[in-house]
Design an enzyme around this catalytic site. Structure first.
Site, PDB file in Angstrom:
ATOM      1  N   GLU A   1       6.313 -12.068  -0.507  1.00  0.00           N
ATOM      2  CA  GLU A   1       6.347 -11.241  -1.732  1.00  0.00           C
ATOM      3  C   GLU A   1       7.752 -11.004  -1.876  1.00  0.00           C
ATOM      4  OE1 GLU A   1       3.738  -8.116  -1.455  1.00  0.00           O
ATOM      5  OE2 GLU A   1       2.174  -9.283  -2.113  1.00  0.00           O
TER       6      GLU A   1
ATOM      7  N   ASN B   1       0.424   3.690   1.086  1.00  0.00           N
ATOM      8  CA  ASN B   1       1.878   4.315   1.712  1.00  0.00           C
ATOM      9  C   ASN B   1       2.900   4.101   0.669  1.00  0.00           C
ATOM     10  OD1 ASN B   1       1.725   1.492   2.290  1.00  0.00           O
ATOM     11  ND2 ASN B   1       2.983   1.525   3.984  1.00  0.00           N
TER      12      ASN B   1
ATOM     13  N   GLU C   1      -0.540  -9.305   3.217  1.00  0.00           N
ATOM     14  CA  GLU C   1       0.557  -8.478   3.788  1.00  0.00           C
ATOM     15  C   GLU C   1      -0.009  -7.266   4.667  1.00  0.00           C
ATOM     16  OE1 GLU C   1       3.853  -8.721   3.486  1.00  0.00           O
ATOM     17  OE2 GLU C   1       4.070 -10.323   1.909  1.00  0.00           O
TER      18      GLU C   1
ATOM     19  N   CYS D   1       4.945  -0.323   6.863  1.00  0.00           N
ATOM     20  CA  CYS D   1       4.668  -1.626   7.692  1.00  0.00           C
ATOM     21  C   CYS D   1       5.880  -2.178   8.353  1.00  0.00           C
ATOM     22  CB  CYS D   1       4.017  -2.523   6.665  1.00  0.00           C
ATOM     23  SG  CYS D   1       4.997  -2.955   5.386  1.00  0.00           S
TER      24      CYS D   1
HETATM   25  P1  NAP Z   1      -6.374  -0.284   4.552  1.00  0.00           P
HETATM   26  O1  NAP Z   1      -7.156   0.809   5.435  1.00  0.00           O
HETATM   27  O2  NAP Z   1      -6.530  -1.691   5.310  1.00  0.00           O
HETATM   28  O3  NAP Z   1      -6.519  -0.274   3.290  1.00  0.00           O
HETATM   29  C1  NAP Z   1      -5.786  -0.912   2.487  1.00  0.00           C
HETATM   30  C2  NAP Z   1      -6.621  -1.104   1.194  1.00  0.00           C
HETATM   31  O4  NAP Z   1      -7.816  -1.889   1.501  1.00  0.00           O
HETATM   32  C3  NAP Z   1      -7.080   0.122   0.582  1.00  0.00           C
HETATM   33  O5  NAP Z   1      -6.995  -0.080  -0.912  1.00  0.00           O
HETATM   34  C4  NAP Z   1      -8.375   0.519   0.884  1.00  0.00           C
HETATM   35  O6  NAP Z   1      -9.115   1.199   0.036  1.00  0.00           O
HETATM   36  C5  NAP Z   1      -8.896  -1.103   0.852  1.00  0.00           C
HETATM   37  N1  NAP Z   1     -10.039  -1.228   1.685  1.00  0.00           N
HETATM   38  C6  NAP Z   1     -10.454  -0.659   3.096  1.00  0.00           C
HETATM   39  N2  NAP Z   1     -11.480  -1.182   3.229  1.00  0.00           N
HETATM   40  C7  NAP Z   1     -11.904  -2.091   2.505  1.00  0.00           C
HETATM   41  C8  NAP Z   1     -13.250  -3.029   2.288  1.00  0.00           C
HETATM   42  N3  NAP Z   1     -14.146  -2.799   3.147  1.00  0.00           N
HETATM   43  N4  NAP Z   1     -13.251  -3.746   1.230  1.00  0.00           N
HETATM   44  C9  NAP Z   1     -12.301  -3.667   0.213  1.00  0.00           C
HETATM   45  N5  NAP Z   1     -10.990  -2.948   0.208  1.00  0.00           N
HETATM   46  C10 NAP Z   1     -11.083  -2.127   1.449  1.00  0.00           C
HETATM   47  O7  NAP Z   1      -4.916  -0.017   4.894  1.00  0.00           O
HETATM   48  P2  NAP Z   1      -4.174   1.536   4.889  1.00  0.00           P
HETATM   49  O8  NAP Z   1      -4.387   2.366   5.814  1.00  0.00           O
HETATM   50  O9  NAP Z   1      -4.184   1.949   3.458  1.00  0.00           O
HETATM   51  O10 NAP Z   1      -2.414   1.030   4.674  1.00  0.00           O
HETATM   52  C11 NAP Z   1      -1.718   0.907   6.086  1.00  0.00           C
HETATM   53  C12 NAP Z   1      -1.637  -0.370   6.537  1.00  0.00           C
HETATM   54  O11 NAP Z   1      -1.135  -1.265   5.678  1.00  0.00           O
HETATM   55  C13 NAP Z   1      -0.661  -0.662   7.647  1.00  0.00           C
HETATM   56  O12 NAP Z   1      -1.229  -1.369   8.634  1.00  0.00           O
HETATM   57  C14 NAP Z   1       0.539  -1.049   7.350  1.00  0.00           C
HETATM   58  O13 NAP Z   1       1.341  -1.709   7.885  1.00  0.00           O
HETATM   59  C15 NAP Z   1      -0.012  -2.222   6.398  1.00  0.00           C
HETATM   60  N6  NAP Z   1       0.966  -2.272   5.229  1.00  0.00           N
HETATM   61  C16 NAP Z   1       1.356  -3.688   5.226  1.00  0.00           C
HETATM   62  C17 NAP Z   1       2.434  -4.030   4.181  1.00  0.00           C
HETATM   63  C18 NAP Z   1       3.184  -5.253   4.130  1.00  0.00           C
HETATM   64  O14 NAP Z   1       3.700  -5.381   3.273  1.00  0.00           O
HETATM   65  N7  NAP Z   1       2.884  -6.128   5.216  1.00  0.00           N
HETATM   66  C19 NAP Z   1       2.984  -2.989   3.492  1.00  0.00           C
HETATM   67  C20 NAP Z   1       2.259  -1.627   3.212  1.00  0.00           C
HETATM   68  C21 NAP Z   1       1.380  -1.392   4.439  1.00  0.00           C
HETATM   69  P3  NAP Z   1      -9.447   2.821   0.337  1.00  0.00           P
HETATM   70  O15 NAP Z   1      -7.949   3.397   0.735  1.00  0.00           O
HETATM   71  O16 NAP Z   1      -9.579   3.202  -1.109  1.00  0.00           O
HETATM   72  O17 NAP Z   1     -10.403   2.994   1.215  1.00  0.00           O
END
Ligand code: NAP
Length: 484
Positions: free
Chosen positions: A465, A158, A256, A290
């Site tokens: 962060e 994102n 995060e 997020c």
């Molecule tokens: P996600 O599905 O958890 O993916 C995040 C990262 O983890 C991606 O690089 C993904 O790779 C990787 N990943 C997924 N499964 C994995 C596994 N089994 N082993 C290792 N890596 C793995 O989350 P998203 O849908 O991309 O992001 C949205 C979420 O992020 C939302 O919940 C949002 O609130 C949160 N977020 C939080 C913050 C904060 O600062 N708190 C900031 C931004 C976003 P692939 O994409 O290559 O599969």
């Protein structure tokens, strides 16, 4: 990507970056434009072997990098930041094409991302130790802050630039080296960053980008004993699972994770400012941040006016592809799964008595798009109130008094961002103290800056962060007790 006619076409790399070399893979993964679902390129599908190579390179490179003067590490980071700004147009175009956000927002992200490199370039020189009053006459006690070591980072789609620099800035400033796995949905921003890192003088092996399937790369990053710190931004479910794996080798962990931000409008709020704050907190990045407002709690005395004003503004929003600039306020969602989830939240609200004021549908014939939506009379038990929606839907829940609003807002396992609007001075303090969140926006819908600590409580994460606190997660405390 050719259709973007970048000023510097070399910023669009389709290879991974390990130990200062651009690396091919034997198989490749397609990358799609979320606005058209057309392929924009491919990336190497690397696995465990290449990830181990990157970790080994990072371990070797750390020996010299941690010994560089902090001033020199800062100089390189500052140059990297400046190169981002110098190439902002190209970086924004690459980002919009793979992520979907409007080009003006992508330019904003480039500046935001560059600010972390600049900030931590300055913080590098402020990593000070301590001399303690000794506990015995013949002893001297020193406390050093030393880099943790090799850092593994996994980042989401994102914010394909900012989520990386918010980690790489403090890690490199502290004297750590990094192996990064960006989301396979948005790898080109990360690879463009690597091109600029090389140009800025980041030595080989200090910053590595491994592209490919998440699981095999993640297995090495969580299990390898040479990785001493694991930093993750993404969903709560994946973050918990990876953090648990890291405990086997007792790594330092920063998380995060997801939010579910409440946005409270009290009767005494400035209506125009509350609507303006709601628009930015809800619809930025098409609701995919997020810190996006997820649940609107509106006091009954202002409810009708707020609902009508917000619905009027949302109705006028234009949605479409992020390029060309100025033609859309909202872009596509990242993929069809996201569209389905948003649709399910809207249907659930309506089934529980919610009334659609604007929008409510996925667009036929344009698979990534969901109409910007406002729903009134939403039940506090709806899915939209219980889970992060991650889409352009504002659901309005009615409340009567301050205690009720606080109770509703705090009723969540997430604890990242929260917002409220009021003109009552006492309430500003009472409510900001009562909200159980890592971040509170008062009379504003936008709170992120490199200057302030960003992070959540409860299941939204561990660590902070940005700000002067952001470097602490990359430093170990080492005590020396010297007899004289
Ligand atoms: P996600 O599905 O958890 O993916 C995040 C990262 O983890 C991606 O690089 C993904 O790779 C990787 N990943 C997924 N499964 C994995 C596994 N089994 N082993 C290792 N890596 C793995 O989350 P998203 O849908 O991309 O992001 C949205 C979420 O992020 C939302 O919940 C949002 O609130 C949160 N977020 C939080 C913050 C904060 O600062 N708190 C900031 C931004 C976003 P692939 O994409 O290559 O599969």
């Amino acid at each position: 990507m050719d259709s973007l006619s970048l000023t510097r076409s070399d910023l669009h790399r389709q290879k991974a970056y390990i130990d200062g070399a651009w690396v091919e893979g034997s198989t490749r993964i397609a990358v799609l434009n979320p606005a058209t679902h057309e392929q924009i390129g491919t990336i190497p599908n690397l696995g465990a072997l290449e990830t181990e190579t990157a970790v080994a390179a990072a371990e070797r490179a750390q020996v010299a990098w941690k010994c560089e003067l902090a001033k020199e590490r800062g100089r390189i980071l500052r140059r990297w930041s400046q190169l981002m700004l110098d190439n902002a147009g190209d970086l924004a175009a690459i980002l919009t094409q793979e992520q979907g956000k409007p080009l003006s927002e992508a330019k904003g992200e480039v500046a935001y991302a560059a600010s972390f490199l600049e900030w931590f370039a300055e913080e590098a020189r402020r990593i000070d130790g301590e001399i303690l009053a000794p506990h015995q006459a013949d002893k001297r006690l020193y406390v050093h802050k030393v880099p943790v070591g090799v850092v593994a980072a996994i980042t989401p789609w994102n914010f394909p630039l900012a989520m990386i620099t918010r980690k790489a800035g403090p890690a490199l400033a502290a004297g750590c080296t990094m192996v990064l796995k960006p989301s396979e949905l948005t790898p080109y921003s990360a690879l463009a960053l690597a091109v600029l890192a090389e140009e800025a003088g980041v030595p080989n092996g200090v910053f590595n980008v491994v592209t490919g399937d998440a699981a095999p790369i993640g297995d090495v990053l969580t299990d390898d004993t040479r990785v001493r710190k694991f930093t993750f931004t993404g969903s709560t479910a994946v973050g918990k699972m990876l953090a648990a794996r890291c405990m086997d080798t007792v790594k330092r962990v920063s998380l995060e994770l997801g939010g579910n931000a409440p946005f409270i409008i009290f009767d005494d709020a400035d209506l125009d400012k509350a609507v303006e704050g709601a628009l930015i907190a809800k619809f930025r990045n098409t609701g995919q941040t997020c810190v996006c407002a997820n649940r609107f709690y509106v006091q009954s005395g202002i409810y009708e006016k707020f609902a009508a004003a917000l619905a009027g503004k949302v109705k006028a929003m234009r949605f479409g592809p992020g390029i060309p600039i100025g033609e859309a306020d909202c872009g596509p969602l990242i993929d069809t799964k996201a569209v389905e989830k948003v649709g399910a939240h809207v249907s659930d609200c309506v089934a529980r008595g919610g009334q659609l004021l604007v929008g409510g549908r996925a667009l036929e014939g344009a698979p990534g798009f969901f109409e910007p939506t406002v729903i009134s009379e939403v039940s506090a038990n709806s899915m939209l109130c219980r889970e992060e929606t991650f889409g352009p839907v504002a659901g309005l829940v009615r409340f009567e008094d301050e205690d009720e609003a606080i109770a509703l807002a705090n009723c969540s396992r997430a604890g990242l961002a929260s917002y409220f609007f009021t003109r009552d001075y006492g309430r500003v303090h009472r409510v900001s103290e009562a909200l159980d969140y890592g971040m509170v926006g008062v009379n504003t819908g936008i709170i992120s800056t490199e200057v302030a600590p960003f992070g959540g409580v409860k299941e939204s994460g561990l660590g902070r962060e940005g700000s002067r606190h952001g470097i602490e997660d990359y430093l170990e405390i080492k005590m020396v007790c010297a007899a004289i």
